[in-house]
Structure formats: structure tokens, C-alpha cells
Design a protein around this motif. Sequence first.
Motif, PDB file in Angstrom:
ATOM      1  N   TYR A 102     -23.939 -15.447 -18.840  1.00 34.06           N
ATOM      2  CA  TYR A 102     -23.044 -16.535 -19.323  1.00 34.06           C
ATOM      3  C   TYR A 102     -22.637 -17.350 -17.855  1.00 34.06           C
ATOM      4  N   LEU A 103     -22.473 -16.649 -16.986  1.00 35.93           N
ATOM      5  CA  LEU A 103     -22.091 -17.486 -15.690  1.00 35.93           C
ATOM      6  C   LEU A 103     -23.556 -17.550 -14.739  1.00 35.93           C
ATOM      7  N   SER A 104     -23.661 -18.562 -14.127  1.00 34.57           N
ATOM      8  CA  SER A 104     -25.178 -18.684 -13.176  1.00 34.57           C
ATOM      9  C   SER A 104     -24.795 -17.412 -12.010  1.00 34.57           C
ATOM     10  N   GLU A 105     -25.720 -17.219 -11.412  1.00 32.67           N
ATOM     11  CA  GLU A 105     -25.716 -16.251 -10.273  1.00 32.67           C
ATOM     12  C   GLU A 105     -24.787 -16.657  -9.191  1.00 32.67           C
ATOM     13  N   THR A 106     -24.929 -17.885  -8.667  1.00 32.50           N
ATOM     14  CA  THR A 106     -24.141 -18.665  -7.939  1.00 32.50           C
ATOM     15  C   THR A 106     -22.694 -18.426  -8.393  1.00 32.50           C
ATOM     16  N   ASP A 107     -22.161 -19.043  -9.287  1.00 35.44           N
ATOM     17  CA  ASP A 107     -20.985 -18.921  -9.967  1.00 35.44           C
ATOM     18  C   ASP A 107     -20.349 -17.538  -9.955  1.00 35.44           C
ATOM     19  N   ALA A 108     -21.160 -16.528 -10.477  1.00 35.74           N
ATOM     20  CA  ALA A 108     -20.909 -15.042 -10.734  1.00 35.74           C
ATOM     21  C   ALA A 108     -20.534 -14.681  -9.334  1.00 35.74           C
ATOM     22  N   SER A 109     -21.359 -14.844  -8.374  1.00 34.18           N
ATOM     23  CA  SER A 109     -21.282 -14.306  -7.082  1.00 34.18           C
ATOM     24  C   SER A 109     -19.990 -14.942  -6.484  1.00 34.18           C
ATOM     25  N   ARG A 110     -19.761 -16.147  -6.579  1.00 34.14           N
ATOM     26  CA  ARG A 110     -18.632 -16.749  -5.884  1.00 34.14           C
ATOM     27  C   ARG A 110     -17.302 -16.271  -6.616  1.00 34.14           C
ATOM     28  N   LEU A 111     -17.070 -15.946  -7.799  1.00 35.73           N
ATOM     29  CA  LEU A 111     -16.106 -15.398  -8.420  1.00 35.73           C
ATOM     30  C   LEU A 111     -15.821 -13.999  -8.057  1.00 35.73           C
ATOM     31  N   PHE A 112     -16.929 -13.251  -8.079  1.00 34.85           N
ATOM     32  CA  PHE A 112     -16.803 -11.757  -7.591  1.00 34.85           C
ATOM     33  C   PHE A 112     -16.332 -11.708  -6.189  1.00 34.85           C
ATOM     34  N   ALA A 113     -16.708 -12.405  -5.395  1.00 36.52           N
ATOM     35  CA  ALA A 113     -15.976 -12.469  -4.028  1.00 36.52           C
ATOM     36  C   ALA A 113     -14.699 -12.742  -4.016  1.00 36.52           C
ATOM     37  N   SER A 114     -14.350 -13.888  -4.833  1.00 38.42           N
ATOM     38  CA  SER A 114     -12.834 -14.469  -4.572  1.00 38.42           C
ATOM     39  C   SER A 114     -11.980 -13.489  -5.227  1.00 38.42           C
ATOM     40  N   LEU A 115     -12.208 -12.751  -6.466  1.00 38.35           N
ATOM     41  CA  LEU A 115     -11.337 -11.999  -7.275  1.00 38.35           C
ATOM     42  C   LEU A 115     -11.284 -10.609  -6.326  1.00 38.35           C
ATOM     43  N   ARG A 116     -12.342 -10.232  -5.702  1.00 34.15           N
ATOM     44  CA  ARG A 116     -12.580  -8.862  -4.982  1.00 34.15           C
ATOM     45  C   ARG A 116     -11.464  -8.891  -3.920  1.00 34.15           C
ATOM     46  N   ALA A 117     -11.398 -10.253  -2.857  1.00 34.08           N
ATOM     47  CA  ALA A 117     -10.559 -10.303  -1.823  1.00 34.08           C
ATOM     48  C   ALA A 117      -9.253 -10.901  -2.131  1.00 34.08           C
ATOM     49  N   GLU A 118      -8.992 -11.616  -3.246  1.00 34.33           N
ATOM     50  CA  GLU A 118      -7.724 -12.014  -3.557  1.00 34.33           C
ATOM     51  C   GLU A 118      -6.832 -11.197  -4.423  1.00 34.33           C
ATOM     52  N   SER A 119      -7.524 -10.433  -5.043  1.00 34.35           N
ATOM     53  CA  SER A 119      -6.406  -9.697  -6.295  1.00 34.35           C
ATOM     54  C   SER A 119      -5.633  -8.304  -5.529  1.00 34.35           C
ATOM     55  N   ASP A 120      -4.657  -8.309  -6.115  1.00 26.97           N
ATOM     56  CA  ASP A 120      -3.669  -7.058  -5.732  1.00 26.97           C
ATOM     57  C   ASP A 120      -4.226  -5.719  -6.441  1.00 26.97           C
ATOM     58  N   TRP A 121      -5.052  -5.182  -5.952  1.00 29.36           N
ATOM     59  CA  TRP A 121      -5.820  -3.859  -6.690  1.00 29.36           C
ATOM     60  C   TRP A 121      -4.690  -3.042  -6.735  1.00 29.36           C
ATOM     61  N   GLN A 122      -4.550  -2.221  -7.713  1.00 28.89           N
ATOM     62  CA  GLN A 122      -3.687  -0.986  -7.697  1.00 28.89           C
ATOM     63  C   GLN A 122      -4.219   0.001  -8.742  1.00 28.89           C
ATOM     64  N   GLN A 123      -4.101   1.410  -8.433  1.00 25.23           N
ATOM     65  CA  GLN A 123      -4.508   2.256  -9.456  1.00 25.23           C
ATOM     66  C   GLN A 123      -3.194   2.627 -10.481  1.00 25.23           C
ATOM     67  N   GLY A 124      -3.247   2.457 -11.458  1.00 27.16           N
ATOM     68  CA  GLY A 124      -2.121   2.607 -12.246  1.00 27.16           C
ATOM     69  C   GLY A 124      -2.276   3.930 -13.042  1.00 27.16           C
ATOM     70  N   SER A 125      -1.422   4.112 -13.693  1.00 23.72           N
ATOM     71  CA  SER A 125      -1.220   5.360 -14.726  1.00 23.72           C
ATOM     72  C   SER A 125      -1.211   5.015 -15.972  1.00 23.72           C
ATOM     73  N   ILE A 126      -1.863   5.772 -16.940  1.00 27.89           N
ATOM     74  CA  ILE A 126      -1.712   5.683 -18.397  1.00 27.89           C
ATOM     75  C   ILE A 126      -1.593   6.916 -19.106  1.00 27.89           C
ATOM     76  N   ARG A 127      -0.855   6.785 -20.142  1.00 30.15           N
ATOM     77  CA  ARG A 127      -0.550   8.047 -21.218  1.00 30.15           C
ATOM     78  C   ARG A 127      -1.619   8.034 -22.343  1.00 30.15           C
ATOM     79  N   MET A 128      -2.265   9.284 -21.968  1.00 31.39           N
ATOM     80  CA  MET A 128      -3.509   9.478 -23.075  1.00 31.39           C
ATOM     81  C   MET A 128      -3.204  11.070 -23.526  1.00 31.39           C
ATOM     82  N   PHE A 129      -3.103  11.338 -24.847  1.00 32.09           N
ATOM     83  CA  PHE A 129      -2.915  12.597 -25.271  1.00 32.09           C
ATOM     84  C   PHE A 129      -1.762  13.278 -24.855  1.00 32.09           C
TER      85      PHE A 129
END
Length: 207
Positions: free
Chosen positions: A23-50
Motif C-alpha cells: 500500500y505504501l511504496s518502498e521509499t515511503d515505507a522506509s521513510r516512515l519506519f525510520a521516522s517512527l522508530r527514532a521519534e516515538s517514545d517506546w515503552q513496554q507496558g503491562s496488560i491484564r490477561m487471564f
Amino acid sequence: MQQRSQARHWIRPGACVLSIPRYLSETDASRLFASLRAESDWQQGSIRMFGKTIPEPRWTDWCGDRDYRYSGRLLSAKTWLPALSALRAQLESDVAGVGIQLASGFNHALLNYYPDGDASMGWHRDNERELGERPVICSVSLGSARRFVMRPRVRERRAEQLEWSLGHGDLLVMYGDSQVDWEHALVKTKTAVGPRLNITLRSVVSA
């Protein structure tokens, strides 16, 4: 919309899925991947299961116009990254163009980062009250291809399972009763794979 000719609807009892490879071109997908990987505030959250609280088997970030709660975790309203604002506008237009209706537009995006094949997400449904009766879940994959599987909740119908290898720039939209009658998972793999980043946009109808 890129590669519109490859768009395919998968219609099964209780499930509706739109799949568009690249759906996204190779160029657009690679640009978005690099941007989000660098700019996002990645966290490992917790979830409730069972009845237990466990670390999520992935890293997450989000942005959205409204609060959104899932698995006991509250994601408060958060400013959209510029790259995601442009993507959601494009997706809202394209999804409407193929007749998929959104309750309140794509007003929330959950970002998922899977650093390797051991990072995964088990069987679940995106059926939180905030998403309304027939949620639309729009997924854009970036990075390494991973196996994504859907199956009916009723055990006797498990032979109807659907699966895709979702790779760089691929789009998958689950709509209709897909979050009511079916469940889905991103399965682990022992094959050596690189990181994967997934954007899931959704329409939150109530806080």
C-alpha cells in the motif's frame, strides 16, 4: 492508494478483511519506519490477561484525539506525530473509498515495535467498549515480514483460519464483525528476522 489493483476483500462468516500488499511504496515505507522508530517514545507496558498482569511482548507508543483503554491500560490523548497525521488522512480517504465506514474517523493510533521474532502478540480481539459494536482496525506494517493469523472463536470452525505474511508497506483492514466472531495474533517465529513496526489505527467512539 498504491497498488489498488492488488486490493482484495476476504469475506467469511463473521469476518471482513481488506488486504493491500505494498500500500505504501518502498521509499515511503522506509521513510516512515525510520521516522517512527527514532521519534516515538517506546515503552513496554503491562496488560491484564487471564487475571494476571504481565509485560507486553512488544514495545508500544500511541497518539490520539481521545483517551483509549485496553486490557486495563489507559492511553491518554496524545499529540499526533506529523508523519502519522498525513497517513491517517490518506487512510481515512482510501478506506471510505472502498465503502468501509468509520464511526468517528481514525482518531487513535497504537504503534507496536517488535525487535525480533520472539516478540509477538497472542490471540485476542480488539473489542473494547470504546471502539463501538463493529470496530474497524486498520493496520500498516513496516520492516520485516511477519505471519499474521485470524481464526473463528468457535473451535469447530478453526479450519477456516486465514493468514498473511505482512511485510514492508502492506495494509490490512479488519471490519464488520471481525472483532466479534474472530480473533487474531502475530505469532512468534524461530526464523531470524529483523525488527517490525506496526501502526494500527482505530476509531474511538467513547472515552
